[in-house]
Design an enzyme around this catalytic site. Structure first.
Site, mmCIF file in Angstrom:
data_model
loop_
_atom_site.group_PDB
_atom_site.id
_atom_site.type_symbol
_atom_site.label_atom_id
_atom_site.label_comp_id
_atom_site.label_asym_id
_atom_site.label_seq_id
_atom_site.Cartn_x
_atom_site.Cartn_y
_atom_site.Cartn_z
ATOM 1 N N GLY A 136 -87.028 28.036 44.981
ATOM 2 C CA GLY A 136 -87.396 29.443 45.056
ATOM 3 C C GLY A 136 -87.255 29.999 46.456
ATOM 4 O O GLY A 136 -86.434 29.542 47.245
ATOM 5 N N TRP A 140 -86.352 44.090 36.711
ATOM 6 C CA TRP A 140 -85.888 44.685 37.969
ATOM 7 C C TRP A 140 -84.398 45.041 37.940
ATOM 8 O O TRP A 140 -83.877 45.584 38.913
ATOM 9 C CB TRP A 140 -86.135 43.721 39.124
ATOM 10 C CG TRP A 140 -87.564 43.557 39.517
ATOM 11 C CD1 TRP A 140 -88.461 42.675 39.009
ATOM 12 C CD2 TRP A 140 -88.257 44.300 40.523
ATOM 13 N NE1 TRP A 140 -89.681 42.809 39.633
ATOM 14 C CE2 TRP A 140 -89.586 43.804 40.572
ATOM 15 C CE3 TRP A 140 -87.897 45.327 41.385
ATOM 16 C CZ2 TRP A 140 -90.537 44.311 41.448
ATOM 17 C CZ3 TRP A 140 -88.847 45.825 42.260
ATOM 18 C CH2 TRP A 140 -90.153 45.320 42.282
ATOM 19 N N GLY A 175 -97.983 35.395 40.821
ATOM 20 C CA GLY A 175 -97.149 36.560 41.087
ATOM 21 C C GLY A 175 -95.986 36.317 42.025
ATOM 22 O O GLY A 175 -95.292 37.261 42.418
ATOM 23 N N SER A 223 -83.872 24.031 51.350
ATOM 24 C CA SER A 223 -83.411 23.083 52.372
ATOM 25 C C SER A 223 -83.688 21.628 51.999
ATOM 26 O O SER A 223 -82.897 20.736 52.309
ATOM 27 C CB SER A 223 -84.071 23.401 53.709
ATOM 28 O OG SER A 223 -85.470 23.190 53.645
ATOM 29 N N HIS A 249 -84.381 34.810 45.701
ATOM 30 C CA HIS A 249 -84.458 36.263 45.646
ATOM 31 C C HIS A 249 -83.238 36.935 46.240
ATOM 32 O O HIS A 249 -82.814 38.002 45.765
ATOM 33 C CB HIS A 249 -85.717 36.779 46.345
ATOM 34 C CG HIS A 249 -85.907 38.249 46.139
ATOM 35 N ND1 HIS A 249 -85.551 39.182 47.080
ATOM 36 C CD2 HIS A 249 -86.347 38.938 45.056
ATOM 37 C CE1 HIS A 249 -85.793 40.390 46.607
ATOM 38 N NE2 HIS A 249 -86.279 40.276 45.380
ATOM 39 N N GLY A 271 -82.831 25.208 56.980
ATOM 40 C CA GLY A 271 -82.816 23.760 56.794
ATOM 41 C C GLY A 271 -81.678 23.308 55.901
ATOM 42 O O GLY A 271 -81.139 22.211 56.080
ATOM 43 N N ASP A 284 -84.962 30.102 60.875
ATOM 44 C CA ASP A 284 -86.203 29.479 60.423
ATOM 45 C C ASP A 284 -86.047 27.963 60.298
ATOM 46 O O ASP A 284 -86.081 27.402 59.205
ATOM 47 C CB ASP A 284 -86.617 30.084 59.076
ATOM 48 C CG ASP A 284 -87.961 29.555 58.581
ATOM 49 O OD1 ASP A 284 -88.747 29.088 59.420
ATOM 50 O OD2 ASP A 284 -88.210 29.607 57.367
ATOM 51 N N LYS A 320 -82.089 42.684 37.845
ATOM 52 C CA LYS A 320 -81.395 41.614 38.562
ATOM 53 C C LYS A 320 -80.710 40.634 37.610
ATOM 54 O O LYS A 320 -79.828 39.882 38.011
ATOM 55 C CB LYS A 320 -82.376 40.892 39.486
ATOM 56 C CG LYS A 320 -82.935 41.828 40.560
ATOM 57 C CD LYS A 320 -84.118 41.244 41.307
ATOM 58 C CE LYS A 320 -84.685 42.280 42.284
ATOM 59 N NZ LYS A 320 -85.900 41.785 42.964
ATOM 60 N N VAL A 365 -85.167 40.498 34.763
ATOM 61 C CA VAL A 365 -84.595 41.499 33.851
ATOM 62 C C VAL A 365 -85.271 42.847 34.082
ATOM 63 O O VAL A 365 -84.618 43.893 34.110
ATOM 64 C CB VAL A 365 -84.745 41.051 32.380
ATOM 65 C CG1 VAL A 365 -84.302 42.166 31.426
ATOM 66 C CG2 VAL A 365 -83.931 39.782 32.116
ATOM 67 N N GLU A 376 -79.615 20.553 58.053
ATOM 68 C CA GLU A 376 -79.773 19.175 57.592
ATOM 69 C C GLU A 376 -78.444 18.564 57.162
ATOM 70 O O GLU A 376 -78.248 17.351 57.248
ATOM 71 C CB GLU A 376 -80.788 19.098 56.454
ATOM 72 C CG GLU A 376 -82.226 19.390 56.864
ATOM 73 C CD GLU A 376 -82.812 18.357 57.822
ATOM 74 O OE1 GLU A 376 -82.433 17.180 57.727
ATOM 75 O OE2 GLU A 376 -83.650 18.750 58.665
ATOM 76 N N LEU A 420 -83.375 20.108 49.382
ATOM 77 C CA LEU A 420 -82.391 19.516 48.483
ATOM 78 C C LEU A 420 -81.172 18.997 49.238
ATOM 79 O O LEU A 420 -80.532 18.034 48.807
ATOM 80 C CB LEU A 420 -82.002 20.533 47.405
ATOM 81 C CG LEU A 420 -83.196 21.012 46.574
ATOM 82 C CD1 LEU A 420 -82.751 21.971 45.487
ATOM 83 C CD2 LEU A 420 -83.977 19.830 45.977
#
Length: 355
Positions: free
Chosen positions: A280, A324, A311, A102, A285, A130, A235, A326, A322, A134, A104
């Site tokens: 992130g 996973w 983690g 958000s 994800h 956001g 959120d 994805k 990779v 925004e 950015l």
């Protein structure tokens, strides 16, 4: 006293090198004695080293996303009849999934993102609450440059909200409430009349239509039929407004199942898929997890400052994805460890603006 250099010391310091491969690339910076264009300067990043080289690699990967066509690939034995025509194959491009946090949109990267959406350079967007609100709030009032070190209690007493070294007057959120609540009333009435509930993406699309402002990212997403997914739509200020609305006019429903199906299906049906993810968290994800449905992305560019030692998925490098499934094992991927506001304008200038 011996004048001979101790053999073990000499051997340790003067260890001979193995031959250098002919394909090895030497480190070299730009020659500023020459008048370099922006493109020439950015091209030189590839050989500077450190994160400059990572940015150079990101530019190369994004250009490969942009240039790929299905006609570049041989026709597979199980190819659908829909993709046998040479014309269709030449028109079928890599689907680029763009994700961003958000902050950015709060920053001047909003105008960079708007350019990409306006000119149809991306197939889908994933962001946070956001990152939605925004954009609309900026159509109603300005965000201002400030300082990271401003006193929080003082800002609170003056009705100023700080985002890093930016401030947003709280009056902007009041304007947002005045604009949004009547739209929520209308959307609820339409839901009750038709029995059709909203999804977060159809909700965002409707707001893009209602804002009717060419300065809005989501106006252009609406105009160009680019889906915008927001798994955490409540959120933020949007959640506040939906919360208030649930008291004064309850019943509005947002169906997240429709959106996860839509996003995953868009990924699954992509003949080639690339990820460009700024920051992130949820946006990173959610896109990566959608790529799992097709056994991984073909191209991936991460830009963030996160570290992997804790983690967190936010800080994870592409190779973790990779593991996973994805990102594909043979994919081209890079992580640029940098503030996206510094490097993303350069990346876009070196790629998408070159059509």
């Amino acid at each position: 006293m011996s004048t001979a250099v101790p053999a073990e010391a000499s051997a340790a310091v003067l260890q001979p090198s193995e031959p250098i491969s002919d394909s090895a690339i030497s480190v070299q910076g730009p020659d500023l004695e020459k008048q370099l264009s922006l493109q020439e300067l950015l091209k030189s990043y590839e050989r500077i080293g450190f994160q400059a080289s990572s940015l150079g690699r990101a530019i190369d990967i994004v250009n490969k996303m942009r240039k790929w066509r299905l006609s570049d690939e041989p026709i597979s034995v199980d190819e659908s009849e829909d993709y046998l025509s040479p014309e269709i194959r030449a028109q079928t491009r890599c689907d680029i999934f763009l994700g961003y946090t958000s902050n950015l949109i709060s920053s001047g990267l909003r105008e960079i993102i708007l350019y990409l959406v306006k000119h149809k350079h991306v197939a889908a967007i994933v962001t946070t609450a956001g990152g939605i609100e925004e954009d609309f709030i900026k159509c109603l009032g300005k965000t201002y440059l400030a300082d990271f070190n401003l006193d929080g209690a003082n800002l609170r007493s003056r009705g100023m909200n700080r985002i890093g070294n930016l401030v947003v007057p709280n009056d902007n959120y009041c304007k947002f409430e005045d604009w949004l609540l009547p739209i929520l009333d209308t959307m609820l009435a339409e839901q009750q009349a038709t029995g059709e509930v909203w999804s977060p993406s159809s909700f965002i699309r409707r707001l893009g239509k209602e804002i009717n402002n060419e300065e809005s990212v989501y106006y252009w997403a609406y105009k160009n039929d680019i889906p915008v997914f927001c798994p955490a739509l409540t959120d933020g200020s949007l959640g506040d407004m939906i919360y208030f609305h649930s008291f004064r006019n309850p019943g509005l429903i947002l169906d997240i199942v429709r959106d996860i199906r839509a996003l995953n299906e868009l990924s699954r049906k992509s003949k080639k898929a690339g990820m460009i993810i700024l920051g992130g968290g949820v946006c990173k994800h959610q896109i990566a997890n959608a790529m799992l449905i097709r056994n991984g992305a073909d191209y991936s560019v991460y830009i963030n400052t996160g570290q992997e030692f804790d983690g967190s998925d936010s800080g994870a490098r592409p190779d973790e994805a990779v593991s996973w499934g994805k990102i594909r094992a043979d994919a081209e991927s890079v992580k640029v460890f940098a503030d996206a506001t510094l490097v993303f304008p350069l990346l876009v200038a070196a790629t998408f603006t070159q059509d």
